[in-house]
Design a protein around this motif. Structure first.
Motif: not given
Length: 400
Positions: A278-284, A311-318, A331-335
């Motif tokens: 699944a490709a969901f909306p991200g910042g970029a 509910q909107d998906y707000s990922p908390k990556p780990w 933890a987090g995304l280093n993009i």
């Protein structure tokens, strides 16, 4: 009788099915999986399972009787061959059709393989994704065997570590200038490279593959500089491709995965997607995460949204990766990071910043740094590169 049909039988599908029942959905749930086994954990395949430390039953996400006890139908060893969004029907490879009120696509991803022109069709050339993949290669993991790993990402490095622990000779080839080039900073890569070299893995970077050699099975790997490395088998870890074909054929919008909105809906009504595919909306732009955490969180959220949660998906990556006896936790995304600060603690940690804001942490053998970093990121707490760099800073105090 129509109900919810889940296509795919991995972590996202299992999490979704469990959440539907937990939230009180009492309609029919059918999970369609191409593999002949019930949903299982994938990360241990290249770690504990390959080492022989985790038996098959411990891989299972749920006990065998859980599915029947929760009235969830598992349709295993078959696949969905066609989706009709207008009629709300899917065709199954065994010839049956299933009506659905809601359809969830949890189709996962497929490892990229080397083309036949490079020898990718030779025997004893493996990828690491499924239980069948690992079972097929396990017999090769014998002391003295020569393994060449193609690709310096986490999967390839984990396989190399297991092989060395079992007494194999291992060379790892990465065409990019360094290992972990797409997923980690140079400091993390340096630490992981040193760990592998200390344990006898030959790391070859910045040098592409010319071809795999052999008549029917691989016997050697030839590199672009003419070097030839003898091999009894090879493992290819060069990334994955999202399984979007069935969605695309049904007219569902795809963009490096099955495109969904912030709540997990696809472009066709009553169809959703979650997990690796699944490709969901991200910042970029569209964002696709390949991780257990994402599969669980997104699978559960889509289940709730099917039931009207909105509910909107707000990922908390780990993420995590086991390398020899070391554990890397992320933890987090280093993009888009623009600076990295190294910090010593129980082990070592590397803190990523973008425009002065903390966005991710890599912690090697430093569970405390990982937990603090994860809480800082998820809580949106302010911490500066200078604070992280100062060994006198009590980072835990910044959580208050």
């Amino acid at each position: 009788m129509s109900g919810i049909v889940i296509v795919g039988a991995g972590q996202a599908a299992a999490s979704m099915a469990a959440r539907l029942r937990k939230k009180g959905y009492d309609g029919a749930i059918t999970v369609v999986g191409a593999e002949p086994v019930a949903p299982y954990q994938r990360p241990p395949l290249s770690k504990g399972y390959l080492l022989g430390e985790m038996p098959l039953e411990r891989l299972m996400l749920r006990a065998n009787d859980w599915w029947a006890n929760n009235d969830i139908s598992l349709r295993l060893d078959c696949s969905v061959t066609e989706i009709d969004p207008k009629a709300q029907v899917v065709q199954i490879s065994d010839g049956e059709s299933l009506d659905y009120s809601e359809l969830a696509l949890c189709t996962g991803a497929t490892p990229r393989r080397l083309p036949a022109s490079l020898g990718g069709n030779l025997g004893n050339v493996f990828t690491v994704r499924s239980l069948a993949d690992v079972d097929a290669m396990r017999a090769q993991f014998r002391p003295g065997q020569r393994l060449v790993v193609i690709g310096g990402g986490y999967i390839g490095l984990e396989a190399a570590a297991v092989a060395r622990k079992l007494g194999l000779e291992v060379a790892l080839v990465e065409a990019a200038p360094r290992i972990l080039g797409r997923v980690a900073c140079a400091q993390t890569a340096d630490a992981i490279r040193a760990l592998h070299q200390e344990n006898g893995v030959e790391i070859i970077e910045g040098l592409g593959l010319l071809s795999l050699r052999g008549d029917t099975v691989v016997t050697a790997v030839e590199l672009e500089d003419g070097r030839v490395i003898e091999a009894d088998f090879a493992i290819v870890g060069i990334g994955v491709t999202p399984n979007e074909e069935i969605a695309r054929e049904a007219g569902i919008h795809c963009e490096n995965g099955i495109a969904v909105d912030a709540q997990g809906r696809c472009s066709e009504d009553h169809i959703w997607a979650a997990g690796d595919c699944a490709a969901f909306p991200g910042g970029a732009g569209p964002l696709r995460l390949e991780s257990v955490g994402n599969a669980i969180d997104m699978g559960e959220l889509v289940a709730e949204n099917m039931l009207g949660a909105a509910q909107d998906y707000s990922p908390k990556p780990w993420f995590w990766s086991d390398q020899f006896d070391s554990k890397l936790q992320i933890a987090g995304l280093n993009i888009g990071y623009d600076s990295v600060v190294a910090r010593a603690g129980e082990g070592a940690s590397f803190w990523y910043f973008r425009d002065g804001a903390l966005i991710a942490v890599d912690a090697l053998n430093d569970a405390r740094a990982y937990m603090i970093g994860k809480r800082l990121i998820e809580g949106g707490k302010t911490v500066t590169p200078e604070q992280v760099a100062d060994p006198e800073t009590d980072l835990k105090a910044l959580l208050k």
